[in-house]
Scaffold this motif. Structure first.
Motif, PDB file in Angstrom:
ATOM      1  N   SER A  82      -1.848   2.927   2.121  1.00 15.14           N
ATOM      2  CA  SER A  82      -1.157   3.010   0.832  1.00 15.14           C
ATOM      3  C   SER A  82      -0.717   4.426   0.520  1.00 15.14           C
ATOM      4  O   SER A  82       0.431   4.658   0.138  1.00 15.14           O
ATOM      5  CB  SER A  82      -2.067   2.522  -0.296  1.00 15.14           C
ATOM      6  OG  SER A  82      -2.294   1.162  -0.182  1.00 15.14           O
ATOM      7  N   VAL A  87       1.974   0.797   1.646  1.00  9.87           N
ATOM      8  CA  VAL A  87       1.257  -0.144   0.781  1.00  9.87           C
ATOM      9  C   VAL A  87       1.649  -1.590   1.101  1.00  9.87           C
ATOM     10  O   VAL A  87       0.820  -2.491   1.029  1.00  9.87           O
ATOM     11  CB  VAL A  87       1.453   0.189  -0.717  1.00  9.87           C
ATOM     12  CG1 VAL A  87       2.880  -0.012  -1.164  1.00  9.87           C
ATOM     13  CG2 VAL A  87       0.501  -0.627  -1.573  1.00  9.87           C
ATOM     14  N   LEU A  91      -1.084  -4.528   1.961  1.00  8.37           N
ATOM     15  CA  LEU A  91      -1.131  -5.789   1.225  1.00  8.37           C
ATOM     16  C   LEU A  91      -0.908  -6.980   2.159  1.00  8.37           C
ATOM     17  O   LEU A  91      -1.606  -7.993   2.062  1.00  8.37           O
ATOM     18  CB  LEU A  91      -0.093  -5.791   0.101  1.00  8.37           C
ATOM     19  CG  LEU A  91      -0.066  -7.052  -0.765  1.00  8.37           C
ATOM     20  CD1 LEU A  91      -1.414  -7.291  -1.442  1.00  8.37           C
ATOM     21  CD2 LEU A  91       1.047  -6.939  -1.800  1.00  8.37           C
ATOM     22  N   MET A 142      -7.979  -2.205  -4.281  1.00  6.26           N
ATOM     23  CA  MET A 142      -7.113  -2.795  -5.300  1.00  6.26           C
ATOM     24  C   MET A 142      -7.190  -2.005  -6.608  1.00  6.26           C
ATOM     25  O   MET A 142      -6.183  -1.849  -7.301  1.00  6.26           O
ATOM     26  CB  MET A 142      -7.469  -4.262  -5.521  1.00  6.26           C
ATOM     27  CG  MET A 142      -7.022  -5.142  -4.369  1.00  6.26           C
ATOM     28  SD  MET A 142      -7.326  -6.889  -4.689  1.00  6.26           S
ATOM     29  CE  MET A 142      -8.837  -7.131  -3.797  1.00  6.26           C
ATOM     30  N   LEU A 146      -3.788  -0.082  -5.731  1.00  5.92           N
ATOM     31  CA  LEU A 146      -2.816  -0.995  -6.342  1.00  5.92           C
ATOM     32  C   LEU A 146      -2.760  -0.782  -7.851  1.00  5.92           C
ATOM     33  O   LEU A 146      -1.674  -0.605  -8.411  1.00  5.92           O
ATOM     34  CB  LEU A 146      -3.155  -2.449  -6.009  1.00  5.92           C
ATOM     35  CG  LEU A 146      -2.929  -2.875  -4.558  1.00  5.92           C
ATOM     36  CD1 LEU A 146      -3.302  -4.333  -4.361  1.00  5.92           C
ATOM     37  CD2 LEU A 146      -1.500  -2.621  -4.110  1.00  5.92           C
ATOM     38  N   GLN A 166       0.171   2.143  -6.675  1.00  3.58           N
ATOM     39  CA  GLN A 166       0.997   1.999  -5.479  1.00  3.58           C
ATOM     40  C   GLN A 166       1.654   0.628  -5.579  1.00  3.58           C
ATOM     41  O   GLN A 166       0.973  -0.388  -5.530  1.00  3.58           O
ATOM     42  CB  GLN A 166       0.130   2.088  -4.220  1.00  3.58           C
ATOM     43  CG  GLN A 166      -0.661   3.365  -4.101  1.00  3.58           C
ATOM     44  CD  GLN A 166       0.240   4.555  -3.849  1.00  3.58           C
ATOM     45  OE1 GLN A 166       1.207   4.469  -3.107  1.00  3.58           O
ATOM     46  NE2 GLN A 166      -0.087   5.675  -4.465  1.00  3.58           N
ATOM     47  N   LEU A 173       3.642  -9.239  -4.930  1.00  5.58           N
ATOM     48  CA  LEU A 173       2.418  -9.014  -5.694  1.00  5.58           C
ATOM     49  C   LEU A 173       2.758  -9.363  -7.131  1.00  5.58           C
ATOM     50  O   LEU A 173       3.506  -8.647  -7.790  1.00  5.58           O
ATOM     51  CB  LEU A 173       1.953  -7.560  -5.574  1.00  5.58           C
ATOM     52  CG  LEU A 173       0.690  -7.195  -6.341  1.00  5.58           C
ATOM     53  CD1 LEU A 173      -0.514  -7.959  -5.805  1.00  5.58           C
ATOM     54  CD2 LEU A 173       0.438  -5.697  -6.261  1.00  5.58           C
ATOM     55  N   VAL A 176      -1.412  -6.982 -10.904  1.00  6.98           N
ATOM     56  CA  VAL A 176      -2.702  -6.370 -10.641  1.00  6.98           C
ATOM     57  C   VAL A 176      -3.160  -5.757 -11.956  1.00  6.98           C
ATOM     58  O   VAL A 176      -2.342  -5.275 -12.737  1.00  6.98           O
ATOM     59  CB  VAL A 176      -2.636  -5.324  -9.504  1.00  6.98           C
ATOM     60  CG1 VAL A 176      -1.897  -4.081  -9.937  1.00  6.98           C
ATOM     61  CG2 VAL A 176      -4.013  -4.972  -8.982  1.00  6.98           C
TER      62      VAL A 176
END
Length: 183
Positions: A82, A87, A91, A142, A146, A166, A173, A176
């Protein structure tokens, strides 16, 4: 007297680590080793070689179909990917359900924990530990990458936070969420 000795030992440790490095391929041989070298700053004073090592780390997982093959000591693979701009690859590795790992275990076996080992055969899988926190490092990634909530390692005692999410650009996605309570 202690400072020169410390500098000497740091240099010897660095030389020992670099003895395993393949400068032509820009790798220490696998994803775990490459991520450890990035996380410990082996090439902190050589940004070009650091970038090439990170690219080699990403290529390793692209070439193997984004199959996370790390075990113990692989905690830095997701964050190092990341932080080096990969990133999407990190993922993609996390949600890869075609290979034994967390995503497959959730999809195929309704797992709610991180298992000791990920095995394709369900009967063999049930003979292993099914709540193994040592492999829960994607959870930390995460939050720190993230969601982007982490401590500044240059400031002692967690006195400064870095808020730097990120955001994957190619991989989907939906959301988050992360929070940290401070005083």
């Amino acid at each position: 007297m202690l400072r020169p000795a410390l500098k000497f030992f740091k240099q010897k440790i660095r030389e020992a680590i670099l003895s395993f490095y393949d400068p032509a391929a820009h790798t220490f041989g696998n994803g775990t080793h490459d991520s450890l070298a990035l996380a410990t700053g082996v090439f902190e004073n050589d940004p070009q070689e650091k970038r090439l090592l990170a690219a080699s780390l990403a290529k390793y997982y692209v070439d193997n179909g984004h199959e996370f093959d790390g075990g113990f000591m692989s905690y830095n693979i997701y964050p190092e990917l990341s932080r080096a701009g990969y990133v999407d690859d990190a993922l993609k590795m996390l949600v890869n359900d075609s290979y034994p790992g967390p995503a497959r275990s959730i999809k195929k076996h309704d797992a709610t924990t991180y298992w000791e080992m990920y095995i394709k055969e369900p009967i063999t899988q049930r003979q292993r530990g099914l709540d193994f926190y040592a492999f829960a490092h994607p959870t930390g990634w995460m939050v720190t990458d993230l969601a982007g909530i982490r401590f500044d390692s240059k400031i002692p005692g967690g006195q400064r936070l870095i808020l730097e999410p990120q955001v994957p650009m190619r991989e989907k996605l939906d959301w988050v969420e992360g929070e940290m309570k401070t005083q």
